[in-house]
Design an enzyme around this catalytic site. Sequence first.
Site, mmCIF file in Angstrom:
data_model
loop_
_atom_site.group_PDB
_atom_site.id
_atom_site.type_symbol
_atom_site.label_atom_id
_atom_site.label_comp_id
_atom_site.label_asym_id
_atom_site.label_seq_id
_atom_site.Cartn_x
_atom_site.Cartn_y
_atom_site.Cartn_z
ATOM 1 N N PHE A 236 16.678 -2.897 27.777
ATOM 2 C CA PHE A 236 15.277 -3.292 27.574
ATOM 3 C C PHE A 236 14.647 -2.502 26.415
ATOM 4 C CE2 PHE A 236 11.040 -1.706 29.395
ATOM 5 C CZ PHE A 236 10.273 -2.620 28.675
ATOM 6 N N LEU B 37 27.366 -2.337 28.645
ATOM 7 C CA LEU B 37 26.893 -3.643 29.144
ATOM 8 C C LEU B 37 26.697 -3.667 30.659
ATOM 9 C CD1 LEU B 37 29.006 -6.021 26.857
ATOM 10 C CD2 LEU B 37 26.597 -5.450 26.632
ATOM 11 N N GLY C 271 22.806 -4.014 30.212
ATOM 12 C CA GLY C 271 22.357 -4.570 28.932
ATOM 13 C C GLY C 271 22.866 -5.983 28.705
ATOM 14 N N ALA D 270 21.100 5.225 26.844
ATOM 15 C CA ALA D 270 22.047 4.770 27.874
ATOM 16 C C ALA D 270 21.932 5.679 29.088
ATOM 17 C CB ALA D 270 23.476 4.818 27.329
ATOM 18 N N SER E 223 11.993 11.081 31.430
ATOM 19 C CA SER E 223 11.169 10.230 32.296
ATOM 20 C C SER E 223 10.117 11.032 33.054
ATOM 21 C CB SER E 223 12.111 9.562 33.292
ATOM 22 O OG SER E 223 11.407 9.094 34.401
ATOM 23 N N TYR F 189 17.991 10.965 40.240
ATOM 24 C CA TYR F 189 17.688 10.468 38.896
ATOM 25 C C TYR F 189 16.748 11.441 38.174
ATOM 26 C CZ TYR F 189 15.437 7.590 35.291
ATOM 27 O OH TYR F 189 14.916 7.128 34.107
ATOM 28 N N ASN G 178 5.465 4.663 32.764
ATOM 29 C CA ASN G 178 6.018 3.370 33.220
ATOM 30 C C ASN G 178 6.008 2.357 32.076
ATOM 31 O OD1 ASN G 178 4.804 4.782 35.689
ATOM 32 N ND2 ASN G 178 6.124 3.212 36.571
ATOM 33 N N ILE H 12 1.667 -6.672 46.865
ATOM 34 C CA ILE H 12 1.165 -5.329 46.550
ATOM 35 C C ILE H 12 1.313 -4.468 47.793
ATOM 36 C CG2 ILE H 12 -0.993 -4.051 46.206
ATOM 37 C CD1 ILE H 12 -1.853 -5.989 44.222
HETATM 38 N N1 LIG Z 1 11.916 1.513 31.673
HETATM 39 C C1 LIG Z 1 11.169 2.552 31.974
HETATM 40 O O1 LIG Z 1 10.042 2.417 32.462
HETATM 41 C C2 LIG Z 1 11.670 3.953 31.695
HETATM 42 C C3 LIG Z 1 10.839 5.022 32.033
HETATM 43 C C4 LIG Z 1 11.293 6.305 31.783
HETATM 44 C C5 LIG Z 1 12.524 6.515 31.186
HETATM 45 N N2 LIG Z 1 13.308 5.462 30.887
HETATM 46 C C6 LIG Z 1 14.609 5.744 30.259
HETATM 47 O O2 LIG Z 1 14.753 4.933 29.101
HETATM 48 C C7 LIG Z 1 16.125 4.596 28.906
HETATM 49 C C8 LIG Z 1 16.282 3.096 28.723
HETATM 50 O O3 LIG Z 1 15.815 2.452 29.898
HETATM 51 P P1 LIG Z 1 15.686 0.874 30.021
HETATM 52 O O4 LIG Z 1 14.526 0.600 30.902
HETATM 53 O O5 LIG Z 1 15.768 0.250 28.689
HETATM 54 O O6 LIG Z 1 17.016 0.564 30.847
HETATM 55 P P2 LIG Z 1 18.110 -0.605 30.686
HETATM 56 O O7 LIG Z 1 18.931 -0.585 31.937
HETATM 57 O O8 LIG Z 1 17.454 -1.879 30.295
HETATM 58 O O9 LIG Z 1 18.979 -0.074 29.470
HETATM 59 C C9 LIG Z 1 20.031 0.843 29.624
HETATM 60 C C10 LIG Z 1 21.149 0.414 28.679
HETATM 61 O O10 LIG Z 1 22.172 1.401 28.713
HETATM 62 C C11 LIG Z 1 23.432 0.790 28.977
HETATM 63 N N3 LIG Z 1 24.204 1.779 29.742
HETATM 64 C C12 LIG Z 1 23.956 2.229 30.992
HETATM 65 N N4 LIG Z 1 24.850 3.177 31.332
HETATM 66 C C13 LIG Z 1 25.687 3.322 30.272
HETATM 67 C C14 LIG Z 1 26.815 4.141 30.014
HETATM 68 N N5 LIG Z 1 27.257 5.000 30.931
HETATM 69 N N6 LIG Z 1 27.434 4.034 28.824
HETATM 70 C C15 LIG Z 1 27.002 3.143 27.887
HETATM 71 N N7 LIG Z 1 25.933 2.337 28.084
HETATM 72 C C16 LIG Z 1 25.278 2.435 29.252
HETATM 73 C C17 LIG Z 1 23.118 -0.472 29.753
HETATM 74 O O11 LIG Z 1 24.120 -1.468 29.659
HETATM 75 C C18 LIG Z 1 21.813 -0.907 29.079
HETATM 76 O O12 LIG Z 1 22.073 -1.685 27.934
HETATM 77 C C19 LIG Z 1 16.884 5.162 30.095
HETATM 78 O O13 LIG Z 1 17.438 6.400 29.722
HETATM 79 C C20 LIG Z 1 15.796 5.379 31.141
HETATM 80 O O14 LIG Z 1 16.131 6.418 32.010
HETATM 81 C C21 LIG Z 1 12.922 4.177 31.120
#
Ligand SMILES: NC(=O)c1ccc[n+]([C@@H]2O[C@H](COP(=O)([O-])OP(=O)(O)OC[C@H]3O[C@@H](n4cnc5c(N)ncnc54)[C@H](O)[C@@H]3O)[C@@H](O)[C@H]2O)c1
Length: 344
Positions: A11, A33, A36, A73, A116, A140, A169, A199
């Site tokens: 994302f 993937l 993703g 990732a 996070s 986490y 968030n 909710i």
């Molecule tokens: N979405 C949120 O609100 C949020 C908030 C705080 C922190 N984050 C952090 O932001 C980052 C991205 O989050 P997101 O929401 O885009 O998540 P997401 O799941 O959409 O993206 C994660 C990506 O990493 C890849 N991936 C996962 N594990 C992997 C591995 N071991 N090796 C290679 N690729 C791997 C997945 O295939 C995916 O494409 C993460 O580190 C998450 O902890 C997200």
Amino acid sequence: MKVLITGGYGFIGSHVTERFYKEGYEIYIIDNLSTGDKDHVKIKHKFYELDVIDSKCQEVFSNVKFDVVIHLAAHIDAVASVEKPSFDATANILGLINMLELSSKYDVKKFILASSAAVYGSNEEIPLIEDTSLNPISPYGVSKLTGENYCKLWKNTYGLETVCLRFSNVYGPRQSVKGEGGVVAVFMNNLFLEKELCIYGTGEQTRDFIYVEDVVDAIYKSCDYSYSDVINVSVDTQYSLINLIDAIKNVHGDTDFRHEQLRKGDILHSRLSNKRAKKELNWTPLYTLNKGIFKTYKWYEEYFKEKNLAKDKNHYNKEHENLEKDEKKKRTYSKDSCHILKIY
Ligand SMILES: NC(=O)c1ccc[n+]([C@@H]2O[C@H](COP(=O)([O-])OP(=O)(O)OC[C@H]3O[C@@H](n4cnc5c(N)ncnc54)[C@H](O)[C@@H]3O)[C@@H](O)[C@H]2O)c1
């Protein structure tokens, strides 16, 4: 300039690729993937289907000299991390260590870690500032905090320039319903699948919702600054779920939703100070909740329209296929009947 985006098909990662591409970077992605989707990234890039803990990542670093590594990732599901803490730690800690080792070995100039708000855990101070006490309540959250400590260690021991961005968030187009901050994605999916929105509690609980493009802007700006520590990336605003529903109603019209009992362990209020980000990164979030929800809604509207068209087309193709099969059967039958007739 070359940027490696781990988790680039996810994302946030997919939006990061678009921004860095526009800024003139060559884009490289490592992604396993697991969550993703290749369709998320349409711009020109090079992709390595690898896990971040894989020793083959060394070949990638030795072949391409990256200026910046953006490490997104991760295993992102806090609830699942309680069930499988070692799986979470493998991806989030060992995977990070692999990326840090390779980044310092191959002279990466800047390493950015997606951390996070989960590192604050049960601390409900308002607003949460970076130096407050950290009490993560999930594996986490612990893995993200450990990651921050590793980044600090790499900076102090090996001189790798690291920065850890603590996102609040995040919401926006392409977010999956799983994992962190998923309430907007859940609401959008339910809206277009014509399911009721739910909710928990009164809806007065608050979250610091930030639109993905603002997060990407903070990531981009942190490449140019020598600041090397942890920084909150947030709107520094408490939006209640009622505010969120109102923003959705503004674009969708009246929406049904029901209340369910507050879930045990849910944090009631969360807001992260963004003073440090504003000062150190010369960054400011530009999206109000209404504006961000409007863009997100329009994306989901288009997405479901295409999906339904594809479904209809599929359905049409299936029906067509069945008709053809029926026709074939009939033809075979009449041929057989002919044959039978001939015999008798
Ligand atoms: N979405 C949120 O609100 C949020 C908030 C705080 C922190 N984050 C952090 O932001 C980052 C991205 O989050 P997101 O929401 O885009 O998540 P997401 O799941 O959409 O993206 C994660 C990506 O990493 C890849 N991936 C996962 N594990 C992997 C591995 N071991 N090796 C290679 N690729 C791997 C997945 O295939 C995916 O494409 C993460 O580190 C998450 O902890 C997200």
